[in-house]
Design a protein around this motif. Structure first.
Motif, short mmCIF file in Angstrom:
data_model
loop_
_atom_site.label_atom_id
_atom_site.label_comp_id
_atom_site.label_asym_id
_atom_site.label_seq_id
_atom_site.Cartn_x
_atom_site.Cartn_y
_atom_site.Cartn_z
N ASP A 24 0.66 -1.33 -0.02
CA ASP A 24 -0.36 -0.15 0.01
C ASP A 24 0.78 0.77 -0.15
N ALA A 25 1.69 1.43 1.24
CA ALA A 25 2.79 2.24 0.87
C ALA A 25 3.73 2.54 -0.53
N TRP A 26 3.79 1.73 -0.71
CA TRP A 26 4.39 2.09 -2.43
C TRP A 26 3.67 2.12 -3.31
N ASN A 27 2.71 1.56 -3.12
CA ASN A 27 1.81 1.90 -4.35
C ASN A 27 0.90 3.51 -3.88
N THR A 28 1.18 4.42 -3.40
CA THR A 28 1.24 5.90 -3.45
C THR A 28 2.59 6.54 -3.94
N GLN A 29 3.29 6.06 -3.91
CA GLN A 29 4.44 6.60 -4.77
C GLN A 29 4.71 8.08 -4.46
N PRO A 31 7.95 9.46 -1.85
CA PRO A 31 9.03 8.82 -0.97
C PRO A 31 9.35 8.88 0.05
N VAL A 32 8.53 10.08 0.55
CA VAL A 32 9.01 10.25 1.92
C VAL A 32 8.64 8.84 3.01
N LYS A 33 7.22 8.92 2.72
CA LYS A 33 5.68 8.13 3.36
C LYS A 33 6.15 6.73 3.12
N VAL A 34 7.00 6.21 1.90
CA VAL A 34 7.76 4.81 1.76
C VAL A 34 8.97 5.07 3.30
N SER A 35 9.75 5.60 3.03
CA SER A 35 11.16 5.99 3.65
C SER A 35 11.19 5.51 5.58
N MET A 36 9.51 6.31 5.42
CA MET A 36 8.86 6.00 7.11
C MET A 36 9.08 4.95 7.91
N ALA A 37 8.78 3.77 6.74
CA ALA A 37 8.83 1.96 7.18
C ALA A 37 10.39 1.45 8.13
N TYR A 38 11.90 2.85 6.91
CA TYR A 38 12.86 1.68 7.16
C TYR A 38 13.27 3.37 8.64
N THR A 39 14.28 1.89 8.85
CA THR A 39 15.06 2.59 10.24
C THR A 39 15.66 3.32 9.28
N PRO A 40 16.28 4.92 9.95
CA PRO A 40 17.54 5.68 9.37
C PRO A 40 18.57 5.73 9.36
N ASP A 41 18.99 4.26 9.93
CA ASP A 41 20.20 4.07 8.57
C ASP A 41 20.05 2.85 8.03
N SER A 42 19.18 2.44 7.58
CA SER A 42 18.58 1.51 6.79
C SER A 42 19.49 1.24 5.74
N GLU A 43 19.74 -0.60 5.06
CA GLU A 43 20.93 -0.35 4.33
C GLU A 43 19.94 -1.66 3.34
N ILE A 57 17.16 6.38 0.45
CA ILE A 57 15.74 5.97 0.06
C ILE A 57 14.66 7.19 -0.38
N ILE A 58 15.00 8.07 0.37
CA ILE A 58 13.79 9.37 -0.59
C ILE A 58 14.28 9.41 -1.72
N LYS A 59 16.25 9.84 -2.18
CA LYS A 59 16.51 10.53 -3.00
C LYS A 59 16.14 8.98 -4.16
N PHE A 60 16.21 7.68 -3.64
CA PHE A 60 16.41 6.27 -4.99
C PHE A 60 15.03 6.51 -5.68
N LEU A 61 13.85 6.63 -4.92
CA LEU A 61 12.68 6.39 -5.11
C LEU A 61 11.36 7.74 -5.73
#
Length: 136
Positions: A24-29, A31-43, A57-61
């Motif tokens: 659901d999050a990815w289908n919003t397109q 990037p900020v919303k999607v990034s919040m599901a990840y740790t601040p230092d996510s790999e 993540i935000i830049k990539f998406l």
């Protein structure tokens, strides 16, 4: 402390819920919303690209969804353990010239104790399709 429910350890219901929330999050397109599901230092490893942290993540998406137009994603739970989930997915998009593609792949996710994804490894391949072959 920042938490993203459901939290590990996962069971069949909570693992399916986590996968649906990600879809659901990815289908919003967004990037900020999607990034919040990840740790601040996510790999991340996404194909051959390595991404670190929410800003990455935000830049990539943002770049991804500027190129992958008409994006629609479907994820499916493949397997899970205490704090890990594996998914199978497919998504469709078209480029700026109108050529449609279907991407297939697998992701391996690892979560911290607060339900934030700390690792995401994605293997993906694309197949050019005719618009009439779209399923999503």
């Amino acid at each position: 402390m920042e938490q993203k429910f459901p939290l590990p350890p996962f069971n069949p219901e909570s693992a399916k819920q986590k996968v649906q929330l990600a879809e659901d999050a990815w289908n919003t397109q967004d990037p900020v919303k999607v990034s919040m599901a990840y740790t601040p230092d996510s790999e991340w490893r996404n194909r051959s690209v390595f991404v670190n942290g929410r800003e990455g993540i935000i830049k990539f998406l943002t770049e991804k969804w500027q190129k992958e137009l008409g994006y629609k994603l479907k994820k499916e739970l493949w397997a899970f353990t205490d704090n890990r989930i594996a998914v199978r997915f497919e998504y469709e998009f078209h480029d700026e010239k109108g050529q449609w593609f279907r991407a297939y792949g697998n992701e391996n996710w690892e979560f911290d104790e607060n339900g934030l994804m700390q690792k995401r490894y994605a293997s993906i391949n694309d197949v050019a399709i005719a618009e009439s072959e779209r399923r999503l």
